[in-house]
Write an enzyme that holds these catalytic residues in place. Sequence first.
Site, PDB file in Angstrom:
ATOM      1  N   HIS A  80       5.327 -13.204   6.591  1.00  0.00           N
ATOM      2  CA  HIS A  80       5.566 -11.798   6.243  1.00  0.00           C
ATOM      3  C   HIS A  80       6.721 -11.716   5.245  1.00  0.00           C
ATOM      4  CE1 HIS A  80       6.205  -7.464   6.656  1.00  0.00           C
ATOM      5  NE2 HIS A  80       4.940  -7.448   7.037  1.00  0.00           N
TER       6      HIS A  80
ATOM      7  N   SER B  66       0.835  -1.221   0.000  1.00  0.00           N
ATOM      8  CA  SER B  66       0.000   0.000   0.000  1.00  0.00           C
ATOM      9  C   SER B  66       0.863   1.264   0.000  1.00  0.00           C
ATOM     10  CB  SER B  66      -0.974   0.000   1.189  1.00  0.00           C
ATOM     11  OG  SER B  66      -0.319  -0.262   2.400  1.00  0.00           O
TER      12      SER B  66
ATOM     13  N   ARG C 281      10.562   5.286 -11.629  1.00  0.00           N
ATOM     14  CA  ARG C 281      10.619   4.577 -12.906  1.00  0.00           C
ATOM     15  C   ARG C 281      11.760   3.562 -12.866  1.00  0.00           C
ATOM     16  NH1 ARG C 281      10.852   1.505 -17.096  1.00  0.00           N
ATOM     17  NH2 ARG C 281       9.910   2.284 -19.016  1.00  0.00           N
TER      18      ARG C 281
ATOM     19  N   HIS D 227      -2.364  -8.800   1.586  1.00  0.00           N
ATOM     20  CA  HIS D 227      -1.981  -7.592   2.334  1.00  0.00           C
ATOM     21  C   HIS D 227      -3.097  -7.299   3.361  1.00  0.00           C
ATOM     22  CE1 HIS D 227       0.070  -3.950   3.212  1.00  0.00           C
ATOM     23  NE2 HIS D 227      -0.333  -3.182   2.212  1.00  0.00           N
TER      24      HIS D 227
ATOM     25  N   ARG E 274      -3.565   3.603   7.914  1.00  0.00           N
ATOM     26  CA  ARG E 274      -2.445   3.653   6.973  1.00  0.00           C
ATOM     27  C   ARG E 274      -2.278   5.046   6.343  1.00  0.00           C
ATOM     28  NH1 ARG E 274       0.997  -0.441   5.230  1.00  0.00           N
ATOM     29  NH2 ARG E 274       0.923  -0.780   7.465  1.00  0.00           N
TER      30      ARG E 274
ATOM     31  N   ASP F  47      -2.284  -8.927  11.327  1.00  0.00           N
ATOM     32  CA  ASP F  47      -3.676  -9.278  11.047  1.00  0.00           C
ATOM     33  C   ASP F  47      -4.165 -10.485  11.836  1.00  0.00           C
ATOM     34  OD1 ASP F  47      -3.874  -7.207   9.122  1.00  0.00           O
ATOM     35  OD2 ASP F  47      -2.772  -8.456   7.702  1.00  0.00           O
TER      36      ASP F  47
ATOM     37  N   ARG G  93       3.361  -5.643  16.257  1.00  0.00           N
ATOM     38  CA  ARG G  93       1.976  -5.142  16.221  1.00  0.00           C
ATOM     39  C   ARG G  93       1.017  -6.225  16.709  1.00  0.00           C
ATOM     40  NH1 ARG G  93       1.840  -3.494  10.020  1.00  0.00           N
ATOM     41  NH2 ARG G  93       2.636  -5.638   9.966  1.00  0.00           N
TER      42      ARG G  93
HETATM   43  N1  CMX Z   1       0.543 -20.070   4.972  1.00  0.00           N
HETATM   44  C1  CMX Z   1       0.934 -20.984   4.041  1.00  0.00           C
HETATM   45  N2  CMX Z   1       1.969 -20.815   3.219  1.00  0.00           N
HETATM   46  C2  CMX Z   1       2.684 -19.686   3.364  1.00  0.00           C
HETATM   47  C3  CMX Z   1       2.372 -18.713   4.322  1.00  0.00           C
HETATM   48  C4  CMX Z   1       1.238 -18.932   5.136  1.00  0.00           C
HETATM   49  N3  CMX Z   1       0.827 -18.032   6.039  1.00  0.00           N
HETATM   50  N4  CMX Z   1       3.266 -17.702   4.237  1.00  0.00           N
HETATM   51  C5  CMX Z   1       4.114 -18.030   3.238  1.00  0.00           C
HETATM   52  N5  CMX Z   1       3.750 -19.227   2.698  1.00  0.00           N
HETATM   53  C6  CMX Z   1       4.331 -19.901   1.547  1.00  0.00           C
HETATM   54  C7  CMX Z   1       4.211 -19.012   0.317  1.00  0.00           C
HETATM   55  O1  CMX Z   1       2.899 -19.078  -0.236  1.00  0.00           O
HETATM   56  C8  CMX Z   1       5.303 -19.582  -0.569  1.00  0.00           C
HETATM   57  O2  CMX Z   1       4.827 -20.778  -1.113  1.00  0.00           O
HETATM   58  P1  CMX Z   1       5.156 -21.196  -2.656  1.00  0.00           P
HETATM   59  O3  CMX Z   1       6.662 -21.230  -2.739  1.00  0.00           O
HETATM   60  O4  CMX Z   1       4.510 -22.516  -2.802  1.00  0.00           O
HETATM   61  O5  CMX Z   1       4.557 -20.111  -3.507  1.00  0.00           O
HETATM   62  C9  CMX Z   1       6.391 -19.915   0.441  1.00  0.00           C
HETATM   63  O6  CMX Z   1       5.727 -20.079   1.722  1.00  0.00           O
HETATM   64  C10 CMX Z   1       7.467 -18.868   0.595  1.00  0.00           C
HETATM   65  O7  CMX Z   1       6.846 -17.629   0.909  1.00  0.00           O
HETATM   66  P2  CMX Z   1       7.608 -16.557   1.839  1.00  0.00           P
HETATM   67  O8  CMX Z   1       8.840 -16.149   1.111  1.00  0.00           O
HETATM   68  O9  CMX Z   1       7.737 -17.086   3.219  1.00  0.00           O
HETATM   69  O10 CMX Z   1       6.538 -15.378   1.918  1.00  0.00           O
HETATM   70  P3  CMX Z   1       6.324 -14.176   0.903  1.00  0.00           P
HETATM   71  O11 CMX Z   1       7.274 -13.081   1.244  1.00  0.00           O
HETATM   72  O12 CMX Z   1       6.298 -14.650  -0.506  1.00  0.00           O
HETATM   73  O13 CMX Z   1       4.825 -13.751   1.252  1.00  0.00           O
HETATM   74  C11 CMX Z   1       2.996 -13.202   2.636  1.00  0.00           C
HETATM   75  C12 CMX Z   1       4.497 -13.031   2.408  1.00  0.00           C
HETATM   76  C13 CMX Z   1       2.564 -12.263   3.751  1.00  0.00           C
HETATM   77  C14 CMX Z   1       2.258 -12.804   1.343  1.00  0.00           C
HETATM   78  C15 CMX Z   1       2.717 -14.672   3.010  1.00  0.00           C
HETATM   79  O14 CMX Z   1       3.376 -14.995   4.192  1.00  0.00           O
HETATM   80  C16 CMX Z   1       1.241 -14.987   3.133  1.00  0.00           C
HETATM   81  O15 CMX Z   1       0.587 -15.296   2.120  1.00  0.00           O
HETATM   82  N6  CMX Z   1       0.658 -14.907   4.394  1.00  0.00           N
HETATM   83  C17 CMX Z   1      -0.759 -15.084   4.594  1.00  0.00           C
HETATM   84  C18 CMX Z   1      -1.516 -13.815   4.220  1.00  0.00           C
HETATM   85  C19 CMX Z   1      -1.276 -12.707   5.232  1.00  0.00           C
HETATM   86  O16 CMX Z   1      -1.386 -12.911   6.424  1.00  0.00           O
HETATM   87  N7  CMX Z   1      -1.003 -11.498   4.736  1.00  0.00           N
HETATM   88  C20 CMX Z   1      -0.851 -10.310   5.580  1.00  0.00           C
HETATM   89  C21 CMX Z   1       0.584  -9.819   5.687  1.00  0.00           C
HETATM   90  C22 CMX Z   1       0.669  -8.552   6.502  1.00  0.00           C
HETATM   91  C23 CMX Z   1       0.106  -7.396   5.756  1.00  0.00           C
HETATM   92  O17 CMX Z   1       0.686  -6.990   4.738  1.00  0.00           O
HETATM   93  O18 CMX Z   1      -0.931  -6.865   6.127  1.00  0.00           O
END
Ligand code: CMX
Length: 439
Positions: free
Chosen positions: A319, A242, A420, A272, A400, A374, A328
């Site tokens: 994360h 965001s 850019r 997010h 935010r 969250d 948080r």
């Molecule tokens: N549950 C299951 N699998 C997860 C996971 C979770 N909570 N968090 C990461 N993974 C998986 C990823 O999907 C990825 O799998 P693939 O390789 O099969 O695609 C793998 O673990 C590696 O991911 P990562 O490097 O640990 O995490 P990213 O930096 O790519 O993604 C995030 C970060 C937040 C998108 C991810 O942890 C996630 O999807 N969490 C659940 C959603 C969530 O809570 N989002 C809120 C974040 C805070 C915010 O911004 O508000």
Amino acid sequence: MDKLKEKFRVKSAKLKQEVRELRKTHGTAVVADVNIAQIIGGMRGIKSMLWETSELDANKGITFRGHSIPQIKEILPRTKGGKEPLPEGLFWLMLVDEVPTQAEVNWLSKEWYKRSKLPQIALNAIAALPVKTHPMTQFIIGINSMQSTSVFADRYSKGMSKNDYWDATYEDSMNLIARLPRLAAYIYRRVYCQGVHIAPNPKLDWAGNFAHMLGVNDHEDFKSLMRLYLTIHADHEGGNASAHTAHLVNSTLADVYLSYGSAMSSLAGPLHGLANQEVIKWIFDMTKKLKTTKPTDAQVKKYVNDTLKAGKVIPGYGHAVLREPDPRFTAQRVFAEEYIQNDDYVKIVWQLFRVVPDILGALGKVKNPWPNVDAHSGAILVHYGLKDYTYYTVLFGVSRALGVLAASCWSRALGLPLERPKSVNSEWLKTQVKNKKAK
Ligand code: CMX
């Protein structure tokens, strides 16, 4: 000129000179490398933007102008007798890098109240949408509709000097922040309370008034929760989706109604900000499926594993930057321990904290198995009667605004250019690898 604006003018003029000098004298100094995994993998960790208001450390979590969340709770002004920090104080701190006095924060509360009336155009734009439209969509449309009141857009069309961009951005940011609780409460009452609205109370602070206008709980503790909530969600340095969206859009000289509106579109994604609604929905589904709000650890483990087996993520966990439990999350846990006794959903959040990290850790691919911001918020909101979880991301969005709008003021004051970065195609990457092997 008001005193906050004057402080900002003086501080930003000084930093503008320093940053210009840095670029001129050391512009070619290399400070970071980029690898192929980062280019393919969502630009994780690439140091590539200037962001003054906060900094995120993978292990320590967020600091606002160098102050952690526990420190913020200690040093920022509160309401009389209150225990939680006022978000006004955090905005002041992020904008001018000074801890405000009680009088300064009281002034800001009043100033925002003075600027808080919603233009009719926002109410008309929202009225044109079906009531069932997702609250985040209504929020974004309400924000965008107010663009016609932008001081920046108006002055720009009349030929504003570059040196004055910061001034118009400050005015827009103050107006927009001031209006957001009224816009957000208006949407809440429209969607969930048959359109019966609650007038603001001029005696209340920004977050207290928001809690009052939501009308879900009259207790002072709900106002305290909103003060904490709107403080801790405010900023998470510049690279999160965001904030980065706001930064990019604002760099085109689009005003903050457009840039912050875009940031909210970004926040509305389930990876997010929307994760906050997904968490409680997922917990509600669990208790419904198990027919109990007091599940055993074994039941919770099975539910978590079933979610993963279905190819879904565990919402509220993981994360892109953090590698420890999110401070948080901890701040909300501390709040719940202090204010809430014996709540089944709060206990489930704590139970998940015991159970989920081991399961995610055992997958071997999740870089951070710990809870993020969250994971906790929904259960506390449910406790105070705010059960309408499709609304939760709007709360995150209101908060935010404090970070991304303070940062937008800085971007315009420092004269940061159009963003850019360079993109490359996969062929280029393969060639780089081939050339490296050949050497
Ligand atoms: N549950 C299951 N699998 C997860 C996971 C979770 N909570 N968090 C990461 N993974 C998986 C990823 O999907 C990825 O799998 P693939 O390789 O099969 O695609 C793998 O673990 C590696 O991911 P990562 O490097 O640990 O995490 P990213 O930096 O790519 O993604 C995030 C970060 C937040 C998108 C991810 O942890 C996630 O999807 N969490 C659940 C959603 C969530 O809570 N989002 C809120 C974040 C805070 C915010 O911004 O508000």
